[in-house]
Enzyme design. Sequence first.
Site, PDB file in Angstrom:
ATOM      1  N   HIS A  66       0.845  -1.194   0.000  1.00 15.14           N
ATOM      2  CA  HIS A  66       0.000   0.000   0.000  1.00 15.14           C
ATOM      3  C   HIS A  66       0.880   1.243   0.000  1.00 15.14           C
ATOM      4  O   HIS A  66       2.089   1.161   0.221  1.00 15.14           O
ATOM      5  CB  HIS A  66      -0.959   0.000   1.207  1.00 15.14           C
ATOM      6  CG  HIS A  66      -0.288   0.133   2.540  1.00 15.14           C
ATOM      7  ND1 HIS A  66      -0.120  -0.919   3.408  1.00 15.14           N
ATOM      8  CD2 HIS A  66       0.270   1.198   3.152  1.00 15.14           C
ATOM      9  CE1 HIS A  66       0.495  -0.506   4.495  1.00 15.14           C
ATOM     10  NE2 HIS A  66       0.756   0.776   4.368  1.00 15.14           N
TER      11      HIS A  66
HETATM   12  P1  TYD Z   1      -1.710  -2.689   7.611  1.00 17.72           P
HETATM   13  O1  TYD Z   1      -1.292  -1.265   7.624  1.00 17.72           O
HETATM   14  O2  TYD Z   1      -2.468  -3.186   6.417  1.00 17.72           O
HETATM   15  O3  TYD Z   1      -0.423  -3.609   7.835  1.00 17.72           O
HETATM   16  P2  TYD Z   1       0.836  -3.921   6.912  1.00 17.72           P
HETATM   17  O4  TYD Z   1       1.046  -2.811   5.962  1.00 17.72           O
HETATM   18  O5  TYD Z   1       1.916  -4.087   7.883  1.00 17.72           O
HETATM   19  O6  TYD Z   1       0.569  -5.201   6.206  1.00 17.72           O
HETATM   20  O7  TYD Z   1      -2.523  -2.984   8.929  1.00 17.72           O
HETATM   21  C1  TYD Z   1      -2.946  -4.276   9.280  1.00 17.72           C
HETATM   22  C2  TYD Z   1      -4.287  -4.161  10.033  1.00 17.72           C
HETATM   23  O8  TYD Z   1      -4.110  -3.430  11.246  1.00 17.72           O
HETATM   24  C3  TYD Z   1      -5.342  -3.421   9.234  1.00 17.72           C
HETATM   25  O9  TYD Z   1      -6.589  -4.085   9.470  1.00 17.72           O
HETATM   26  C4  TYD Z   1      -5.394  -2.063   9.839  1.00 17.72           C
HETATM   27  C5  TYD Z   1      -4.968  -2.296  11.276  1.00 17.72           C
HETATM   28  N1  TYD Z   1      -4.215  -1.157  11.857  1.00 17.72           N
HETATM   29  C6  TYD Z   1      -4.751  -0.430  12.902  1.00 17.72           C
HETATM   30  O10 TYD Z   1      -5.879  -0.672  13.373  1.00 17.72           O
HETATM   31  N2  TYD Z   1      -4.012   0.602  13.430  1.00 17.72           N
HETATM   32  C7  TYD Z   1      -2.788   0.926  12.948  1.00 17.72           C
HETATM   33  O11 TYD Z   1      -2.140   1.869  13.464  1.00 17.72           O
HETATM   34  C8  TYD Z   1      -2.248   0.158  11.848  1.00 17.72           C
HETATM   35  C9  TYD Z   1      -0.904   0.482  11.270  1.00 17.72           C
HETATM   36  C10 TYD Z   1      -2.990  -0.870  11.341  1.00 17.72           C
END
Ligand code: TYD
Length: 137
Positions: free
Chosen positions: A50
């Site tokens: 992303h």
């Molecule tokens: P995501 O940012 O998609 O993780 P990565 O890029 O590491 O794969 O986040 C994973 C999940 O956690 C998603 O459902 C959103 C949630 N999340 C929060 O609730 N708070 C946060 O601060 C972050 C970064 C993610």
Amino acid sequence: MSLAKVIDFNLMNDDRGGLIALEGNRNIPFDIKRVYCIFGVSSGVERGYHAHHELMQVVVCLSGACTFVLDDGKNKEEVTLNSRSKGLLIDKKLWRVMKNFTSDCVLMVLASDYFDEKDYIRNYDEFIKIVKNDTFS
Ligand code: TYD
């Protein structure tokens, strides 16, 4: 210009151990509104995929190692984080993939804003459209 901007933290090491200090608007180039950690990532798992419309982040690898692939829509660059005294600044509108996590990898991420799913760009084609529009506007 390099996509991977690495900030060197001042490592205060003495015979009692090491210490680094991270301060908003000083060695971290924004107000820190949120800190989160990523750990316990299984071998072979890739995360990220992303970009963000506005969020800026600094990632510090507190333990182990992992590799970031940064992509601005034109160029890609890989950087491996394996030091507590370095922070990877990920600017807004940079697509990121995290891979090659070691089993002991712990990432601490400092973010310029609170969590907001609306700030995510999770579709690569949409990301490319957004960065191309920015270039021509
Ligand atoms: P995501 O940012 O998609 O993780 P990565 O890029 O590491 O794969 O986040 C994973 C999940 O956690 C998603 O459902 C959103 C949630 N999340 C929060 O609730 N708070 C946060 O601060 C972050 C970064 C993610």
